[in-house]
Design a protein around this motif. Structure first.
Motif, PDB file in Angstrom:
ATOM      1  N   HIS A 144       0.819  -1.215   0.000  1.00  0.00           N
ATOM      2  CA  HIS A 144       0.000   0.000   0.000  1.00  0.00           C
ATOM      3  C   HIS A 144       0.847   1.257   0.000  1.00  0.00           C
ATOM      4  N   GLU A 145       2.111   1.110  -0.349  1.00  0.00           N
ATOM      5  CA  GLU A 145       3.010   2.261  -0.243  1.00  0.00           C
ATOM      6  C   GLU A 145       3.222   2.870  -1.629  1.00  0.00           C
ATOM      7  N   GLU A 146       3.953   3.928  -1.645  1.00  0.00           N
ATOM      8  CA  GLU A 146       4.314   4.581  -2.909  1.00  0.00           C
ATOM      9  C   GLU A 146       5.353   3.714  -3.622  1.00  0.00           C
ATOM     10  N   LYS A 147       5.124   3.452  -4.903  1.00  0.00           N
ATOM     11  CA  LYS A 147       6.108   2.660  -5.653  1.00  0.00           C
ATOM     12  C   LYS A 147       7.318   3.511  -6.012  1.00  0.00           C
ATOM     13  N   VAL A 148       8.430   2.855  -6.255  1.00  0.00           N
ATOM     14  CA  VAL A 148       9.621   3.561  -6.730  1.00  0.00           C
ATOM     15  C   VAL A 148       9.388   3.896  -8.205  1.00  0.00           C
ATOM     16  N   HIS A 149       9.611   5.125  -8.574  1.00  0.00           N
ATOM     17  CA  HIS A 149       9.394   5.500  -9.971  1.00  0.00           C
ATOM     18  C   HIS A 149      10.693   5.682 -10.737  1.00  0.00           C
ATOM     19  N   LYS A 150      10.654   5.233 -11.977  1.00  0.00           N
ATOM     20  CA  LYS A 150      11.823   5.346 -12.859  1.00  0.00           C
ATOM     21  C   LYS A 150      11.337   5.771 -14.229  1.00  0.00           C
ATOM     22  N   ASP A 151      12.230   5.840 -15.194  1.00  0.00           N
ATOM     23  CA  ASP A 151      11.839   6.341 -16.512  1.00  0.00           C
ATOM     24  C   ASP A 151      11.222   5.257 -17.391  1.00  0.00           C
ATOM     25  N   LYS A 152      10.333   5.713 -18.254  1.00  0.00           N
ATOM     26  CA  LYS A 152       9.653   4.789 -19.174  1.00  0.00           C
ATOM     27  C   LYS A 152       9.877   5.248 -20.612  1.00  0.00           C
ATOM     28  N   MET A 153       9.586   4.367 -21.569  1.00  0.00           N
ATOM     29  CA  MET A 153       9.605   4.733 -22.984  1.00  0.00           C
ATOM     30  C   MET A 153      10.930   5.351 -23.418  1.00  0.00           C
ATOM     31  N   ILE A 154      12.015   4.682 -23.080  1.00  0.00           N
ATOM     32  CA  ILE A 154      13.323   5.185 -23.477  1.00  0.00           C
ATOM     33  C   ILE A 154      13.755   4.449 -24.745  1.00  0.00           C
ATOM     34  N   ASP A 155      14.138   5.222 -25.742  1.00  0.00           N
ATOM     35  CA  ASP A 155      14.671   4.610 -26.954  1.00  0.00           C
ATOM     36  C   ASP A 155      16.154   4.362 -26.713  1.00  0.00           C
ATOM     37  N   LEU A 156      16.488   3.096 -26.480  1.00  0.00           N
ATOM     38  CA  LEU A 156      17.869   2.770 -26.095  1.00  0.00           C
ATOM     39  C   LEU A 156      18.820   2.771 -27.275  1.00  0.00           C
ATOM     40  N   GLY A 157      18.267   2.769 -28.475  1.00  0.00           N
ATOM     41  CA  GLY A 157      19.107   2.590 -29.655  1.00  0.00           C
ATOM     42  C   GLY A 157      19.078   1.139 -30.074  1.00  0.00           C
ATOM     43  N   ALA A 158      19.573   0.883 -31.273  1.00  0.00           N
ATOM     44  CA  ALA A 158      19.614  -0.477 -31.821  1.00  0.00           C
ATOM     45  C   ALA A 158      18.244  -1.141 -31.832  1.00  0.00           C
ATOM     46  N   GLY A 159      17.213  -0.328 -31.970  1.00  0.00           N
ATOM     47  CA  GLY A 159      15.871  -0.900 -32.092  1.00  0.00           C
ATOM     48  C   GLY A 159      15.295  -1.433 -30.798  1.00  0.00           C
TER      49      GLY A 159
END
Ligand SMILES: Cc1cc2nc3c(=O)[nH]c(=O)nc-3n(C[C@H](O)[C@H](O)[C@H](O)COP(=O)(O)O)c2cc1C
Ligand code: SF4
Ligand code: SF4
Ligand code: SF4
Ligand code: FES
Ligand code: FES
Lengths: 481, 425, 156
Positions: free
Chosen positions: A126-141
């Motif tokens: 029931h706690e706050e989740k750890v947030h990180k980045d989404k939808m990153i184009d890493l390269g190489a498809g």
């Protein structure tokens, strides 16, 4: 190697010393769930999904790293083991975003699979989740969603151990560990697609494949990559007559679990730029034709020349069977002894000591074994029948020697499509059965994923009909097909 | 009280070679080189010296696991990463008697036939770092380190290596990874370091205090060492006492010493006439003791185990009657969440989860179910991970809740009773 | 392009002689880099990776794992206050609160004039002389609010 005897779930097992419990279990058909373990990579032992119990051991053992011991009594399906798995699942999911409806891993996500098997309880977090980045184009498809990562390090290891480069890492620590490239740098190795395959969750997905198709709609067919002479074993995933993706298929003697990106994304030639109907080119005018008309036209063209001086030009990317047929046709129907071949020869072929070879043809060994000669050896002929394609140089050679291309058996559009008198559509490697002989001399089978597209027909079929036409000596005969 | 480890503490310039030698330092060396390495191992085994880094494993026995003549170098790594909350005894030895440690290193290296030692010292240590660096330099200059040390046919190189802020590097295999220039992630065992450790070679990791006891053992013999302590826990040990006592500090006492005496006699008892509430006897990772248990137990590995706790690193944290145990536990959970290396699922996720729940409970948002959940999470973390950092917070959580239920219930009662039961889902 | 001074390069060369691999010198090299450049920026990490023949990704993972490398600039005086139990029992929380108020910054921040930065750290092994803090690399122990005030006043 000495053998070790133990029992797993009551079954006696005998394996070599040094075998892990997980592998030992596999030998008797017991599958232990796992995330970080990958049979083609070094061991990490970090996900803890594979915990099992062993008698006299105070703690559960991570079966992917624990070596077998003589007389061990291992249990992989007790209530306690099941509850261990449930708890690992719970831990994995507490900070996991609930992206499933929009996640492209759906259908092949180990989190979903094991959740259904082991967890199936509502969240107690029931706690706050750890947030990180989404939808990153890493390269190489490759696309990255950091929040979905379960930190199994498979992708890091695949870069290090397969591609031989250290491009991915987990930064920070604790529940802030984050999968990333060096900030500002792209993933750039030629085997990057394998990171997507090994990622057990939807953290790494293929830009090319994302959202194109839900995986459960796809059919799979075993095949061999025609991209170079390595002949990596692959699975062609397709729906109807369209290829959606290629995945490497295990062959420990050829490509292990891997394939290169060039081969992986090289299926355009199956889907696009296809020649799907026969064509007749006359005085600069190109007209589509039914196969019957095209064949009749070709037969009459042939009869105007001296058959035995016609040369056939195979291709180092065609199957052994097709090449053989072509050769038989030349020998028996044309009474010609001219068997040449062409090959793809890109100017700066990339190769390495991993999988990719500089020879971008799947079957050089095949043409060699059948005694086909390079087309550059051609001195004279009254005309040629060409399979698949010619290089620019080879076309110049024909021009110089004033040799007409009587027929072109085409998979894809090419300048030859206008140059040849008759163009006959043939299927791609995904639509036919046959064999390639790879750089190691291994004869490997391809299986058709679907019927030949459009009006394309196997080279064999074209040639059989042509033979019949030629044999019916001059008189116009209806051919059956 | 003149004992084994702290005899020079407080002497002026005790950290210098000059004072060290004047007070009997490096005397064990002649005896050492007259012994076979195997004999040294036997002597240390019979002294009963147990690792002082926390696990309490027999020092001599561990040394005997080092394979010999396999064509690879053998390394000694000195664990001077001292980061366990409540522990500050190695710091004292490094600052006050660095040559005693170096002499111990010479003994250990000779015994395991190592010619290279690394002292892995935590990055925050400043004075300790300068002192040990200086001492190593002096020892090189005096010919006690380097080529043909003490004029014998034996080379020994010692390098001081600074950490950079990571508690987990105190775990011996994380320490090895850190020394190799990697993240401090504990390794899967087996293989154990004694077989495949630093750079894949046989390696012994020993704590500063363990090594510092060696000069005495070689000088005076195993029996002299056994004068102190109990049969199973022989010798003396340093205890760092902190928290609510009149005279906090590091004390050397024989193992088996009453904890009560340490707190009330040596440390002068609880300040301001307050009552004792709880004691964490072995660094923050071990289960807590109630006042009653603390006053009954003795400081040796076996006695403390009877009360379900451990001697650990000897960091004695004393809490008086005013301490809120929920607050104290949350302080520790934050530490472990911050220090988890993040490799294993149960530890990476569990430490953070426990911390967030405790924080919520502390802020008044907890329920009785949260206490049950905390226990379950702890059970699910214990014994399921690569190293025991996960256990190091699970044990405090379980023991705090079990032994001080009133403190926890006070927080959650008002909440749960109000019918505000949390809906699961 | 950044580069070590000749003197630091010499130190690095000396340091490398202590280890059988170049990678093993990563922590010492990052320390040298922090001394020389103040901050371990991405540029510094790439430079260090080049010096030791290791990948920038590896250096990044290591530099972000350990807490003592400054990935962002800190103040001339970097105040690191222990927040762990023994210090907290002796009033460590008050010290941190006081510093926040007095300097007008939160944990992880730098004063506008760049003089002070503040952060909370875990146990410094000064529990017997709690509460404790470090300013740059120096330990300050047995703190109370008055003592902290005096220390700050003396920092120029
Ligand atoms: C999380 C964790 C932290 C540890 N920290 C330290 C430490 O700071 N210092 C230390 O000597 N041992 C520490 N240890 C114990 C070491 O792993 C190892 O047992 C010890 O250094 C061995 O030396 P000894 O046999 O001389 O005690 C730690 C263990 C764990 C699991
Ligand atoms: S991105 Fe995928 S493969 Fe890589 S560590 Fe995360 S979960 Fe594992
Ligand atoms: S290495 Fe060659 S055969 Fe293998 S996937 Fe790449 S192109 Fe195809
Ligand atoms: S238990 Fe925690 S600290 Fe230890 S290896 Fe696993 S994640 Fe890292
Ligand atoms: S599969 Fe064994 S720990 Fe991940
Ligand atoms: S708790 Fe602050 S120095 Fe140990």
């Amino acid at each position: 190697m000495p053998k070790i005897k133990l029992t797993i779930d009551g079954k006696p097992v005998e394996v070599e010393a040094g075998t892990t419990l997980l592998q030992a279990a596999e030998t008797v058909g017991i599958q232990i769930p796992h995330y970080c373990y990958h049979p083609g990579l070094k061991l990490a032992g970090n996900c803890r999904m594979c915990l099992v119990e062993a008698e006299k051991m105070p703690k559960p053992l991570a079966s992917c790293v624990a070596p077998v011991q003589e007389g061990m009594v291992v249990k992989t399906n007790t209530d306690n083991v099941i509850s261990l798995r449930r708890s690992v699942m719970e831990f994995l999911l507490i900070n996991h975003p609930l992206d499933c409806p929009t996640c492209d891993q759906a259908g092949e996500c180990r989190l979903q699979d094991y959740y259904m098997q082991y967890d199936k309880i509502p969240s107690r977090f029931h706690e706050e989740k750890v947030h990180k980045d989404k939808m990153i184009d890493l390269g190489a498809g490759v696309m990255l969603d950091q929040e979905r990562c379960i930190a199994c390090t498979r992708c890091i290891r695949v870069c290090q151990e397969v591609a031989g480069v250290d491009e991915l890492c987990l930064s920070n620590r604790g529940d802030h560990v984050t999968i990333t490239t060096f900030p500002g740098k792209e993933l750039s190795n030629p085997y990057a697609g394998n990171t997507v395959d090994v990622c057990p969750v939807g953290a790494l997905t293929s830009k090319e494949f994302r959202f194109k198709k839900r995986v459960w709609f796809l059919e799979s067919t075993s095949s061999v990559c025609p991209g170079c002479s390595r002949g990596c074993n692959i699975t062609v995933q397709h729906q109807e007559s369209k290829v959606y993706r290629l995945l490497p298929r295990l062959n420990s003697e050829v490509n292990s679990y891997w394939m290169c990106d060039e081969g992986r994304y090289g299926f355009d030639s199956v889907n696009d730029h296809r020649v799907l109907r026969a064509r007749i080119n006359e005085e600069g005018v190109s007209e589509e034709a039914g196969h019957e008309d095209a064949l009749v036209e070709l037969a009459s063209l042939l009869r105007e020349t001296s058959l035995s001086e016609i040369a056939v030009v195979g291709h180092a990317s065609e199957t052994c069977e097709t090449l053989e047929n072509l050769q038989q046709f030349a020998k028996n129907s044309l009474k010609s002894r001219y068997f040449f071949y062409s090959r793809f020869d890109p100017p700066h072929p990339y190769s390495d000591n991993i999988l990719m070879t500089a020879d971008k043809n799947a079957n050089q060994k095949g043409v060699d074994q059948l005694g086909f000669k390079p087309l550059s050896d051609l001195k004279s002929a009254v005309g040629v029948l060409v399979l698949r394609d010619l290089t620019g140089q080879e076309m110049e050679l024909l021009d110089r020697l004033q040799i007409p291309v009587l027929a072109f058996f085409a998979v894809n559009e090419s300048p030859l499509c206008t140059k040849a008198k008759i163009v006959l559509p043939i299927p791609s490697y995904a639509e036919q059965e046959g064999h390639f002989i790879n750089v190691q001399g291994k004869k490997q089978k391809i299986v058709p994923a679907f019927e030949p597209r459009g009006e394309s027909r196997l080279v064999t079929e074209w040639l059989n009909d042509l033979k019949d036409l030629l044999e019916s000596a001059g008189q116009k005969k209806k051919i059956a097909c | 009280m003149a004992l084994v480890l702290t005899n020079r503490v407080g002497l002026k310039d005790s950290h210098t070679l000059e004072v060290y030698k004047k007070t009997g330092g490096y005397a064990s060396v002649e005896k050492l080189f007259a012994m076979e390495p195997g004999t040294v191992i036997e002597e240390v085994k019979s002294s009963g010296l147990r690792g002082r880094g926390g696990a309490g494993f027999s020092c001599g026995l561990k040394w005997s696991f080092v394979p010999q003549n396999i064509g690879k170098p053998v390394y000694l790594c000195v664990n001077a990463d001292e980061s366990e909350p409540g522990t500050f005894k190695d710091r004292l030895l490094l600052e006050e008697d660095p040559h005693q440690l170096i002499e111990g290193i010479v003994i250990a290296c000779y015994a395991i036939r190592s010619t290279t030692a690394y002292i892995y010292i935590r990055g925050e240590f400043d004075l300790s770092y300068r002192r040990i660096e200086q001492a190593v330099k002096e020892a090189y200059q005096a010919g006690f380190l380097g080529k043909n040390i003490f004029g014998k046919k034996y080379d020994l190189n010692v390098t001081v290596h600074r950490g950079a802020g990571a508690y987990i590097c105190g775990e011996e295999t994380a320490l090895l990874n850190s020394l190799e220039g990697k993240k401090g992630e504990p390794r899967i065992k087996p293989p154990f370091p004694a077989v495949a450790g630093l750079f894949g070679c046989p390696t012994i990791v020993n704590n500063v205090e363990t090594l510092s006891a060696l000069p005495f053992i070689i000088n005076e013999g195993a029996l002299a060492y056994r004068k102190w302590g109990t049969e199973k826990s022989p010798g003396t040990k340093l205890f760092s006492v902190s928290g609510h006592v009149v005279r906090p500090g590091t004390y050397e006492v024989p193992l088996g010493y009453p904890l009560k005496d340490l707190i009330y006699k040596d440390c002068g008892g609880i300040p301001d006439g307050k009552k004792l509430k709880a004691v964490i006897p072995g660094g923050s990772s071990v289960p807590v003791l109630t006042a009653e248990e603390a006053e009954k137990t003795f400081l040796d590995y076996e006695s403390i185990a009877q009360y379900g706790s451990m001697l650990g690193s000897g960091g004695v944290m004393v809490m008086d009657e005013d301490v809120d145990m929920v607050w104290a536990l949350r302080n520790l959970s934050r530490f472990y969440a911050h220090e988890s290396c993040g490799q294993c699922t149960p530890c990476r996720e569990g430490t953070g989860w426990v911390d967030k729940i405790l924080q919520r409970v502390l802020n008044g948002g907890g329920t009785l179910e949260d206490l049950a959940l905390l226990k379950e999470i702890s059970d699910n973390m214990m014994g399921k991970t690569i190293c025991v950092l996960a256990d190091s917070i699970a044990m405090p959580v379980l023991s705090f809740i079990k032994k001080f239920p009133a403190d926890f219930e006070r927080y959650v009662r008002s909440h749960s009773a109000g019918g505000k039961m949390r809906i699961l889902g | 392009m950044i580069e070590f001074s000749t003197q630091t390069k010499k130190k690095l060369e000396e340091c490398l002689t202590h280890y059988p691999t170049r990678q093993a010198a990563l922590l010492p090299t990052l320390w040298l880099a922090q001394e020389e450049f103040g901050t371990v920026t991405l540029e510094v990490m790439e430079y260090v990776a080049g010096l030791l023949d290791i990948s920038p990704a590896h250096v990044y993972s290591v530099a972000t794992f350990y807490t003592m490398f400054h990935l962002k600039p800190v103040g001339k005086y970097h105040l690191q206050v222990c927040r762990t139990l023994s210090c907290a029992l002796m009033g460590g929380e008050r010290i941190l609160d006081h510093l926040k108020k007095r300097l007008g910054i939160e944990e992880g921040e730098v004063t506008p004039n760049g003089k002070f930065s503040l952060c909370a750290v875990e146990c410094l092994a000064s529990c017997g002389t709690a509460p404790a803090m470090m300013i740059n690399e120096k330990y300050y122990e047995n703190l109370d609010v008055q003592k902290v005030e005096k220390i700050l006043d003396e920092l120029k």
